[in-house]
Scaffold this motif. Structure first.
Motif, PDB file in Angstrom:
ATOM      1  N   ASN A 141      34.398  37.492  28.461  1.00  0.00           N
ATOM      2  CA  ASN A 141      33.348  38.289  28.862  1.00  0.00           C
ATOM      3  C   ASN A 141      34.170  39.356  28.405  1.00  0.00           C
ATOM      4  OD1 ASN A 141      31.508  40.109  30.194  1.00  0.00           O
ATOM      5  ND2 ASN A 141      29.952  38.638  30.893  1.00  0.00           N
ATOM      6  N   ARG A 142      33.109  40.670  28.278  1.00  0.00           N
ATOM      7  CA  ARG A 142      33.864  42.120  27.960  1.00  0.00           C
ATOM      8  C   ARG A 142      34.148  42.287  29.609  1.00  0.00           C
ATOM      9  NH1 ARG A 142      30.260  45.556  27.928  1.00  0.00           N
ATOM     10  NH2 ARG A 142      28.476  44.592  28.029  1.00  0.00           N
ATOM     11  N   ARG A 143      33.134  41.940  30.152  1.00  0.00           N
ATOM     12  CA  ARG A 143      33.640  42.721  31.604  1.00  0.00           C
ATOM     13  C   ARG A 143      34.932  42.025  32.679  1.00  0.00           C
ATOM     14  NH1 ARG A 143      28.997  41.327  34.903  1.00  0.00           N
ATOM     15  NH2 ARG A 143      27.974  40.397  33.442  1.00  0.00           N
ATOM     16  N   SER A 144      35.064  40.949  31.945  1.00  0.00           N
ATOM     17  CA  SER A 144      36.938  40.149  32.429  1.00  0.00           C
ATOM     18  C   SER A 144      37.913  40.566  32.580  1.00  0.00           C
ATOM     19  CB  SER A 144      35.840  38.975  33.053  1.00  0.00           C
ATOM     20  OG  SER A 144      36.540  37.775  33.316  1.00  0.00           O
ATOM     21  N   VAL A 145      38.885  40.802  33.158  1.00  0.00           N
ATOM     22  CA  VAL A 145      40.385  41.377  33.148  1.00  0.00           C
ATOM     23  C   VAL A 145      41.202  40.112  34.094  1.00  0.00           C
ATOM     24  CG1 VAL A 145      42.419  42.657  33.134  1.00  0.00           C
ATOM     25  CG2 VAL A 145      39.998  42.951  32.287  1.00  0.00           C
ATOM     26  N   ILE A 146      42.073  39.722  33.331  1.00  0.00           N
ATOM     27  CA  ILE A 146      42.474  38.830  34.272  1.00  0.00           C
ATOM     28  C   ILE A 146      44.535  39.135  33.947  1.00  0.00           C
ATOM     29  CG2 ILE A 146      43.888  36.493  34.984  1.00  0.00           C
ATOM     30  CD1 ILE A 146      41.158  35.037  33.890  1.00  0.00           C
ATOM     31  N   ASP A 147      44.630  39.217  35.400  1.00  0.00           N
ATOM     32  CA  ASP A 147      46.473  40.118  35.111  1.00  0.00           C
ATOM     33  C   ASP A 147      46.876  39.485  36.138  1.00  0.00           C
ATOM     34  OD1 ASP A 147      48.478  41.622  35.275  1.00  0.00           O
ATOM     35  OD2 ASP A 147      48.363  43.820  36.132  1.00  0.00           O
ATOM     36  N   HIS A 148      48.425  38.598  34.980  1.00  0.00           N
ATOM     37  CA  HIS A 148      48.756  37.426  35.404  1.00  0.00           C
ATOM     38  C   HIS A 148      49.703  38.364  36.170  1.00  0.00           C
ATOM     39  CE1 HIS A 148      46.874  35.121  32.384  1.00  0.00           C
ATOM     40  NE2 HIS A 148      46.848  34.260  33.558  1.00  0.00           N
ATOM     41  N   CYS A 149      49.931  38.468  37.997  1.00  0.00           N
ATOM     42  CA  CYS A 149      50.758  39.770  38.565  1.00  0.00           C
ATOM     43  C   CYS A 149      50.866  39.452  40.672  1.00  0.00           C
ATOM     44  CB  CYS A 149      49.678  41.147  38.248  1.00  0.00           C
ATOM     45  SG  CYS A 149      51.206  42.172  39.402  1.00  0.00           S
ATOM     46  N   ASP A 150      51.644  38.990  40.873  1.00  0.00           N
ATOM     47  CA  ASP A 150      52.085  38.955  42.006  1.00  0.00           C
ATOM     48  C   ASP A 150      50.949  39.783  42.959  1.00  0.00           C
ATOM     49  OD1 ASP A 150      52.618  38.864  44.371  1.00  0.00           O
ATOM     50  OD2 ASP A 150      54.495  38.962  44.860  1.00  0.00           O
ATOM     51  N   ALA A 151      49.941  39.879  43.409  1.00  0.00           N
ATOM     52  CA  ALA A 151      49.088  40.611  44.337  1.00  0.00           C
ATOM     53  C   ALA A 151      48.923  41.129  44.897  1.00  0.00           C
ATOM     54  CB  ALA A 151      48.092  39.511  44.783  1.00  0.00           C
ATOM     55  N   ALA A 152      50.503  41.495  45.415  1.00  0.00           N
ATOM     56  CA  ALA A 152      51.244  42.666  46.519  1.00  0.00           C
ATOM     57  C   ALA A 152      51.897  43.895  45.464  1.00  0.00           C
ATOM     58  CB  ALA A 152      52.282  41.824  47.431  1.00  0.00           C
ATOM     59  N   ILE A 153      51.776  42.939  44.010  1.00  0.00           N
ATOM     60  CA  ILE A 153      52.070  44.359  42.603  1.00  0.00           C
ATOM     61  C   ILE A 153      51.306  44.869  42.369  1.00  0.00           C
ATOM     62  CG2 ILE A 153      53.547  45.015  41.215  1.00  0.00           C
ATOM     63  CD1 ILE A 153      55.377  42.570  42.173  1.00  0.00           C
ATOM     64  N   TRP A 154      50.520  44.451  42.556  1.00  0.00           N
ATOM     65  CA  TRP A 154      48.886  44.402  42.063  1.00  0.00           C
ATOM     66  C   TRP A 154      48.326  44.774  42.494  1.00  0.00           C
ATOM     67  CZ3 TRP A 154      43.773  43.386  42.978  1.00  0.00           C
ATOM     68  CH2 TRP A 154      42.604  44.249  42.186  1.00  0.00           C
ATOM     69  N   VAL A 155      48.053  45.096  44.393  1.00  0.00           N
ATOM     70  CA  VAL A 155      47.664  46.079  44.858  1.00  0.00           C
ATOM     71  C   VAL A 155      47.887  47.611  44.647  1.00  0.00           C
ATOM     72  CG1 VAL A 155      45.712  44.263  46.274  1.00  0.00           C
ATOM     73  CG2 VAL A 155      47.886  45.717  46.620  1.00  0.00           C
ATOM     74  N   LYS A 156      48.890  47.414  44.288  1.00  0.00           N
ATOM     75  CA  LYS A 156      49.521  48.801  44.292  1.00  0.00           C
ATOM     76  C   LYS A 156      49.899  49.821  42.550  1.00  0.00           C
ATOM     77  CE  LYS A 156      51.974  48.740  48.751  1.00  0.00           C
ATOM     78  NZ  LYS A 156      53.692  48.586  49.231  1.00  0.00           N
ATOM     79  N   LYS A 157      49.202  49.091  41.939  1.00  0.00           N
ATOM     80  CA  LYS A 157      49.842  49.853  40.554  1.00  0.00           C
ATOM     81  C   LYS A 157      48.398  50.580  40.618  1.00  0.00           C
ATOM     82  CE  LYS A 157      50.396  45.582  37.649  1.00  0.00           C
ATOM     83  NZ  LYS A 157      49.878  44.701  36.824  1.00  0.00           N
ATOM     84  N   ARG A 158      48.981  52.000  40.317  1.00  0.00           N
ATOM     85  CA  ARG A 158      48.096  53.043  40.217  1.00  0.00           C
ATOM     86  C   ARG A 158      46.418  52.956  39.632  1.00  0.00           C
ATOM     87  NH1 ARG A 158      51.543  57.643  37.081  1.00  0.00           N
ATOM     88  NH2 ARG A 158      52.810  57.367  39.170  1.00  0.00           N
ATOM     89  N   HIS A 159      47.008  52.687  38.944  1.00  0.00           N
ATOM     90  CA  HIS A 159      45.414  52.014  38.173  1.00  0.00           C
ATOM     91  C   HIS A 159      44.473  51.357  38.764  1.00  0.00           C
ATOM     92  CE1 HIS A 159      46.106  48.370  36.473  1.00  0.00           C
ATOM     93  NE2 HIS A 159      44.866  48.287  36.639  1.00  0.00           N
ATOM     94  N   ASN A 160      45.124  50.700  40.020  1.00  0.00           N
ATOM     95  CA  ASN A 160      43.763  50.061  41.133  1.00  0.00           C
ATOM     96  C   ASN A 160      43.582  50.571  41.723  1.00  0.00           C
ATOM     97  OD1 ASN A 160      43.745  47.586  39.579  1.00  0.00           O
ATOM     98  ND2 ASN A 160      45.808  46.448  40.205  1.00  0.00           N
ATOM     99  N   ILE A 161      44.777  52.184  42.452  1.00  0.00           N
ATOM    100  CA  ILE A 161      44.649  52.810  43.577  1.00  0.00           C
ATOM    101  C   ILE A 161      43.287  53.652  43.577  1.00  0.00           C
ATOM    102  CG2 ILE A 161      44.966  54.397  45.192  1.00  0.00           C
ATOM    103  CD1 ILE A 161      46.944  52.016  45.129  1.00  0.00           C
ATOM    104  N   GLY A 162      42.489  53.111  44.888  1.00  0.00           N
ATOM    105  CA  GLY A 162      40.681  53.810  44.807  1.00  0.00           C
ATOM    106  C   GLY A 162      39.576  53.705  43.639  1.00  0.00           C
ATOM    107  N   ARG A 163      40.259  52.053  43.688  1.00  0.00           N
ATOM    108  CA  ARG A 163      39.177  51.630  42.217  1.00  0.00           C
ATOM    109  C   ARG A 163      37.602  50.897  42.687  1.00  0.00           C
ATOM    110  NH1 ARG A 163      41.653  47.511  37.657  1.00  0.00           N
ATOM    111  NH2 ARG A 163      39.973  47.659  36.636  1.00  0.00           N
ATOM    112  N   PHE A 164      37.816  49.221  43.062  1.00  0.00           N
ATOM    113  CA  PHE A 164      37.002  48.749  43.454  1.00  0.00           C
ATOM    114  C   PHE A 164      36.018  48.766  45.177  1.00  0.00           C
ATOM    115  CE2 PHE A 164      40.775  47.307  41.826  1.00  0.00           C
ATOM    116  CZ  PHE A 164      40.322  46.977  40.633  1.00  0.00           C
ATOM    117  N   MET A 165      34.820  48.492  44.592  1.00  0.00           N
ATOM    118  CA  MET A 165      33.607  48.029  45.962  1.00  0.00           C
ATOM    119  C   MET A 165      33.677  47.224  46.422  1.00  0.00           C
ATOM    120  SD  MET A 165      30.065  47.317  44.261  1.00  0.00           S
ATOM    121  CE  MET A 165      29.660  47.815  45.957  1.00  0.00           C
TER     122      MET A 165
END
Length: 256
Positions: free
Chosen positions: A109-133
Motif C-alpha cells: 500500500n502506498r500509505r505504508s512504509v516499513i523501516d528495518h531499524c532499531d526502534a531506539a534509533i528510529w524514534v530519534k531520526k530527524r524526519h520522525n520528530i514531532g511526526r505521529f498522532m
C-alpha cells in the motif's frame, strides 16, 4: 569475522489452529496472529487494546501513525483498512517482514512504509520528530521477557516522535519484573500522563501515554466516543471506557 545481528536468533516460525495463523520466534510465545478468512480482523485482545487511542483521537488522511514491531502485521493491516492515515512501521528483523509478505498478507500500500531499524534509533531520526498522532509500541524478542527497548531515553524519544497532540500505546506484561521499571520510565517521559487498561490474554497490559493539552473529558463524552469507536471500528470501546472510568472512581470526568 562475521558478526551476528541481534535478530538472527529470532527465526520466525508459524503455527495454525482453528483458522488462525500464528507467528512465533522459534518458541511457544505468540508474536502475532491472523484469522485466515478475515485477515484485517484483530484476533488477539491485546492488539485490539493497542488501538485504544481511538477513544481520544480520530485519524484523518493527513495524519501519520507509527508502529514499532511488525509482528504478524495485525496492527498495520487493521490501520490501513480502517483509516486513511499513512503508517510507518519499524521492524529490525527483515525475516519478519519477509514471512509477513509470504504468509500474513502484508499490504502493498502506498500509505505504508516499513523501516528495518532499531526502534531506539528510529524514534530519534530527524524526519520522525514531532511526526505521529499515535505510536503503537510492541517490541518483544523470542523470549518475551519484557520489551527489548524500555529505557527512559527510549520513551523520551517516543514522546518526541509524537506531534503536538499524540498518544502512545505500549504492550507490557503486568505480572512481570519488567512492568515496574517500564511504567516508571513511561510516567517520567510523559510527565505522569498515563492510563492503564486491565490485564488480558497471557498477562498483557496496555498502557496509554498522552502528549498535548491536558484533557478533561466528561463521563458522557467518553462513553459517547466509545460507542462511536464500536460502530466505526468494531472494537470494544465501551469496555475500555468503563475500565478507564473505574480508575477514576466516582469522578464525573477523566482528567489526563
Amino acid at each position: 569475522m562475521f558478526e551476528a545481528q541481534p535478530w538472527q536468533a529470532d527465526e520466525p516460525t508459524l503455527s495454525e489452529l482453528g483458522g488462525v495463523r500464528y507467528l512465533h520466534f522459534g518458541t511457544e510465545w505468540v508474536q502475532g496472529a491472523m484469522r485466515v478468512g478475515k485477515p484485517n480482523e484483530l484476533v488477539l485482545a491485546y492488539t485490539q487494546q493497542m488501538m485504544a487511542w481511538l477513544l481520544f483521537l480520530e485519524p484523518s488522511k493527513q495524519d501519520e501513525i507509527g508502529i514499532m514491531g511488525l509482528g504478524a502485521g495485525s496492527l498495520l493491516r487493521f490501520t490501513l483498512k480502517n483509516t486513511q492515515a499513512s503508517v510507518e512501521t519499524v521492524e529490525w528483523n527483515p525475516q519478519v517482514t519477509a514471512i509477513c509478505r509470504a504468509y500474513f498478507r502484508l499490504p502493498d500500500n502506498r500509505r505504508s512504509v516499513i523501516d528495518h531499524c532499531d526502534a531506539a534509533i528510529w524514534v530519534k531520526k530527524r524526519h520522525n520528530i514531532g511526526r505521529f498522532m499515535a505510536l503503537m509500541v510492541d517490541l518483544y524478542d523470542a523470549q518475551a521477557q519484557g520489551p527489548v527497548r524500555d529505557s527512559l531515553e527510549f520513551y523520551q524519544g517516543c514522546y518526541g516522535a509524537l506531534g503536538d497532540v499524540g498518544i502512545m500505546t505500549v504492550n507490557l506484561f503486568g505480572d512481570h519484573t519488567s512492568f515496574p521499571p517500564n511504567i516508571d520510565n513511561i510516567r517520567k517521559a510523559f510527565a505522569g500522563r498515563v492510563l492503564e487498561l486491565p490485564e488480558i490474554d497471557a498477562g498483557n497490559r496496555i498502557v496509554l501515554a498522552f502528549k498535548g493539552p491536558l484533557l478533561n473529558i466528561s463521563t458522557q463524552q467518553l462513553l459517547d466516543r466509545a460507542a462511536a469507536v464500536e460502530t466505526r471500528y468494531g472494537l470494544p470501546g465501551g469496555r475500555w471506557a468503563r475500565a478507564l472510568l473505574a480508575q477514576h472512581g466516582a469522578a464525573s470526568k477523566v482528567a489526563i
